[in-house]
Design a protein around this motif. Structure first.
Motif, PDB file in Angstrom:
ATOM      1  N   GLN A 145      16.782  41.912  21.269  1.00 15.15           N
ATOM      2  CA  GLN A 145      15.900  42.884  21.908  1.00 15.15           C
ATOM      3  C   GLN A 145      16.577  44.240  21.761  1.00 15.15           C
ATOM      4  O   GLN A 145      17.648  44.478  22.310  1.00 15.15           O
TER       5      GLN A 145
ATOM      6  N   HIS B 169      20.225  43.402  23.456  1.00 17.30           N
ATOM      7  CA  HIS B 169      20.519  42.007  23.736  1.00 17.30           C
ATOM      8  C   HIS B 169      20.488  41.245  22.427  1.00 17.30           C
ATOM      9  O   HIS B 169      19.558  41.391  21.635  1.00 17.30           O
TER      10      HIS B 169
ATOM     11  N   ALA C   4      23.584  37.360  24.528  1.00 20.02           N
ATOM     12  CA  ALA C   4      24.254  38.149  25.572  1.00 20.02           C
ATOM     13  C   ALA C   4      23.923  39.631  25.416  1.00 20.02           C
ATOM     14  O   ALA C   4      23.411  40.069  24.394  1.00 20.02           O
ATOM     15  N   GLU C   5      24.243  40.395  26.470  1.00 20.51           N
ATOM     16  CA  GLU C   5      24.098  41.841  26.395  1.00 20.51           C
ATOM     17  C   GLU C   5      25.162  42.403  25.457  1.00 20.51           C
ATOM     18  O   GLU C   5      26.312  41.954  25.472  1.00 20.51           O
ATOM     19  N   GLN C   6      24.783  43.369  24.645  1.00 19.72           N
ATOM     20  CA  GLN C   6      25.682  44.015  23.684  1.00 19.72           C
ATOM     21  C   GLN C   6      25.592  45.525  23.857  1.00 19.72           C
ATOM     22  O   GLN C   6      24.652  46.023  24.463  1.00 19.72           O
ATOM     23  N   LYS C   7      26.569  46.244  23.330  1.00 19.63           N
ATOM     24  CA  LYS C   7      26.546  47.708  23.362  1.00 19.63           C
ATOM     25  C   LYS C   7      27.022  48.250  22.025  1.00 19.63           C
ATOM     26  O   LYS C   7      27.901  47.675  21.395  1.00 19.63           O
TER      27      LYS C   7
END
Length: 190
Positions: free
Chosen positions: A35, A56, A60-63
């Motif tokens: 996403q 995402h 998992a959440e990513q940056k």
């Protein structure tokens, strides 16, 4: 006895990692669900600033390494301040970036050395649509043309094949050439 030296091609794309990711994601389809996100804040007039930071993926959440900011505005010929590219120009930028990244990746995978790659994009638009002059005029692009000038250790046919494969796998090419469901909601900020 003749010896042939093989020269390693390095266009800056880690193909081994890409192929490894492809294999891993084929085995774990839920991890392939990403996403992407952007936020935008109105500044003044037609000037807005978009920020891209988190997304995402891989379950998992990513940056990104840092937040990326993009200003959009309209040119002075539209009685605006011209504080950034127009949103439609940003679409062309996205298409150019996606296709060009694909050219580099495909060239690396096929062991073709690139020396220079330049894309020129043009998008035709009739502004009567967005100005509400007649219901028969489309708001968006009527046509987009992408022209590449590529200097590479390759034949014309190989260069055309690079571009064709990039186009085939480009997410942004798919976005602009196929319908996408877009839901827009609004609520009063408190």
């Amino acid at each position: 006895m003749t010896t042939t030296q093989t020269r390693a091609i390095d266009n800056g794309v880690n193909v081994a990692a890409l192929l490894g990711a492809r294999e891993a994601l084929a085995a774990q389809p839920p991890a392939a669900r990403f996403q992407w996100r952007a936020s935008s804040e109105w500044l003044h007039g037609t000037h807005s600033r978009a920020t891209v930071e988190g997304f995402h993926g891989l379950g998992a959440e990513q940056k990104h390494r840092r937040a990326y900011r993009y200003d959009t505005d309209h040119p002075e010929v539209f009685a605006a301040a011209d504080n950034g590219a127009t949103p439609v120009e940003m679409v062309l930028v996205g298409l150019a970036g996606c296709l060009t990244a694909g050219v580099a990746a495909v060239a690396q995978n096929r062991q073709i050395a690139l020396h220079s790659v330049k894309a020129t994009l043009e998008g035709d638009m009739d502004l009567r649509g967005i100005l509400g002059i007649g219901d028969q005029t489309r708001n968006g692009f009527e046509a987009i043309r992408v022209h590449y000038e590529i200097d590479a250790d390759a034949t014309q046919a190989e260069i055309e094949a690079l571009v064709a494969q990039s186009q085939k796998r480009s997410a942004v090419f798919d976005i602009v050439t196929n319908p996408t469901d877009v839901a827009v909601t609004a609520r009063k900020r408190v």
